[in-house]
Design a protein around this motif. Structure first.
Motif, PDB file in Angstrom:
ATOM      1  N   SER A 140       1.220 106.906 -79.047  1.00 33.26           N
ATOM      2  CA  SER A 140       1.889 106.184 -80.122  1.00 33.26           C
ATOM      3  C   SER A 140       0.908 105.973 -81.265  1.00 33.26           C
ATOM      4  O   SER A 140      -0.314 106.013 -81.079  1.00 33.26           O
ATOM      5  CB  SER A 140       2.410 104.833 -79.626  1.00 33.26           C
ATOM      6  N   ASN A 200       2.767  98.589 -85.840  1.00 33.56           N
ATOM      7  CA  ASN A 200       3.475  98.960 -84.607  1.00 33.56           C
ATOM      8  C   ASN A 200       2.706  98.420 -83.395  1.00 33.56           C
ATOM      9  O   ASN A 200       2.281  99.153 -82.513  1.00 33.56           O
ATOM     10  CB  ASN A 200       3.616 100.478 -84.523  1.00 33.56           C
ATOM     11  N   HIS A 205       3.517  99.101 -79.448  1.00 32.44           N
ATOM     12  CA  HIS A 205       3.297 100.374 -78.760  1.00 32.44           C
ATOM     13  C   HIS A 205       1.910 100.978 -78.990  1.00 32.44           C
ATOM     14  O   HIS A 205       1.482 101.827 -78.213  1.00 32.44           O
ATOM     15  CB  HIS A 205       4.359 101.392 -79.193  1.00 32.44           C
ATOM     16  N   TYR A 206       1.246 100.554 -80.073  1.00 35.32           N
ATOM     17  CA  TYR A 206      -0.068 101.118 -80.407  1.00 35.32           C
ATOM     18  C   TYR A 206      -1.134 100.031 -80.322  1.00 35.32           C
ATOM     19  O   TYR A 206      -0.924  98.903 -80.765  1.00 35.32           O
ATOM     20  CB  TYR A 206      -0.041 101.699 -81.822  1.00 35.32           C
ATOM     21  N   TYR A 255       1.445  97.770 -74.458  1.00 38.19           N
ATOM     22  CA  TYR A 255       2.792  98.049 -74.921  1.00 38.19           C
ATOM     23  C   TYR A 255       3.758  97.156 -74.165  1.00 38.19           C
ATOM     24  O   TYR A 255       3.438  96.561 -73.141  1.00 38.19           O
ATOM     25  CB  TYR A 255       3.168  99.519 -74.661  1.00 38.19           C
ATOM     26  N   SER A 306       0.451 103.967 -85.485  1.00 36.99           N
ATOM     27  CA  SER A 306       0.872 102.841 -86.316  1.00 36.99           C
ATOM     28  C   SER A 306       0.204 102.921 -87.677  1.00 36.99           C
ATOM     29  O   SER A 306      -0.935 103.389 -87.803  1.00 36.99           O
ATOM     30  CB  SER A 306       0.500 101.514 -85.650  1.00 36.99           C
ATOM     31  N   TYR A 364      -3.606 106.771 -84.532  1.00 34.23           N
ATOM     32  CA  TYR A 364      -2.779 107.359 -83.487  1.00 34.23           C
ATOM     33  C   TYR A 364      -3.606 107.498 -82.218  1.00 34.23           C
ATOM     34  O   TYR A 364      -4.769 107.922 -82.249  1.00 34.23           O
ATOM     35  CB  TYR A 364      -2.266 108.737 -83.908  1.00 34.23           C
TER      36      TYR A 364
END
Length: 236
Positions: free
Chosen positions: A87, A67, A70-71, A233, A89, A136
């Motif tokens: 966020s 991800n 966003h992460y 992000y 991942s 996270y």
């Protein structure tokens, strides 16, 4: 052993949106807690703090961030990026390591003079791991971020050494489960940053006559200035 513990550490990290690379080298004298040893009575040796181990551990980790829109691992551990929204991942990667271990048993010989103690040992452990985990980043206040990640690794390891002990006692080629954990907190306003993190590596060795669990960790406290920083992000 009355020797003063001397530890050295080298740690290097590189990251982009999709990849996270770390290189490390830990060297030092580390205490071990013995569960059992040879013919020494279990009640006498259990929990004994053994100070005769010197170890050099070298390795590299390479992660892929799924991800990555966003992460950002860099926002929590490298500080070169800025994550505005919470966020997480999944993470997958590989780990390659090499550990040299020397065991000096003078400490045990002095403490248990009536027991037969084996000769000193010198061994090399090598391995490859396939890692999978989750990270996270929690943005709990403006410019504040708390990050945590945990990766489990299925590792294939083998050993070689120079010892007078039977070769089968401390040599092996098998699979074990290892782990890497990170947690950190950082304040970052895109120019100035400060914070702290803890990074832990766990390595397990298992054989019928020999078992060890090695945990290497570091606590880092830092502050600095970013000359140019990009957000981690993208808007949809």
């Amino acid at each position: 052993s009355g020797n003063k513990v001397k530890n050295k550490k080298f740690d290097f990290s590189f990251t982009c949106s999709r990849l996270y690379l770390s290189l490390y080298n830990y060297k030092g004298d580390y205490p071990y807690y013995i569960h059992r040893f040879g013919d020494i009575p279990h009640q006498d040796i259990r929990g004994y703090k053994f100070k005769g181990v010197s170890s050099t551990l070298k390795g590299t980790n390479l992660y892929y961030i799924f991800n990555n829109r966003h992460y950002s691992q860099a926002a929590a551990y490298c500080f070169s990026k800025y994550q505005r929204k919470s966020s997480g991942s999944f993470i997958a990667g590989i780990h390659i390591f090499n550990e040299d271990v020397t065991m000096n048993f003078n400490d045990l010989r002095e403490h248990f003079p009536n027991e037969k103690i084996c000769d000193d040992l010198s061994y090399k452990y090598k391995g490859y791991s396939a890692l999978f985990g989750y990270g996270y980043n929690w943005v709990f206040a403006r410019n504040w971020l708390l990050g945590a990640s945990l990766s489990l690794a299925l590792a294939y390891k083998w050993s070689s050494g120079d010892t007078n002990q039977p070769a089968d006692d401390f040599s092996f080629k098998n699979f074990n489960l290892d782990g890497v954990g990170r947690i950190g907190v950082v304040w970052n306003n895109t120019k100035w940053y400060f914070g702290s993190n803890v990074i832990m590596h766990s390595y397990n060795y298992r054989k019928s006559r020999f078992a060890a669990n090695n945990v290497f960790g570091s606590l880092n406290i830092y502050c600095g200035f970013n000359f140019g920083i990009k957000k981690s992000y993208r808007k949809k």
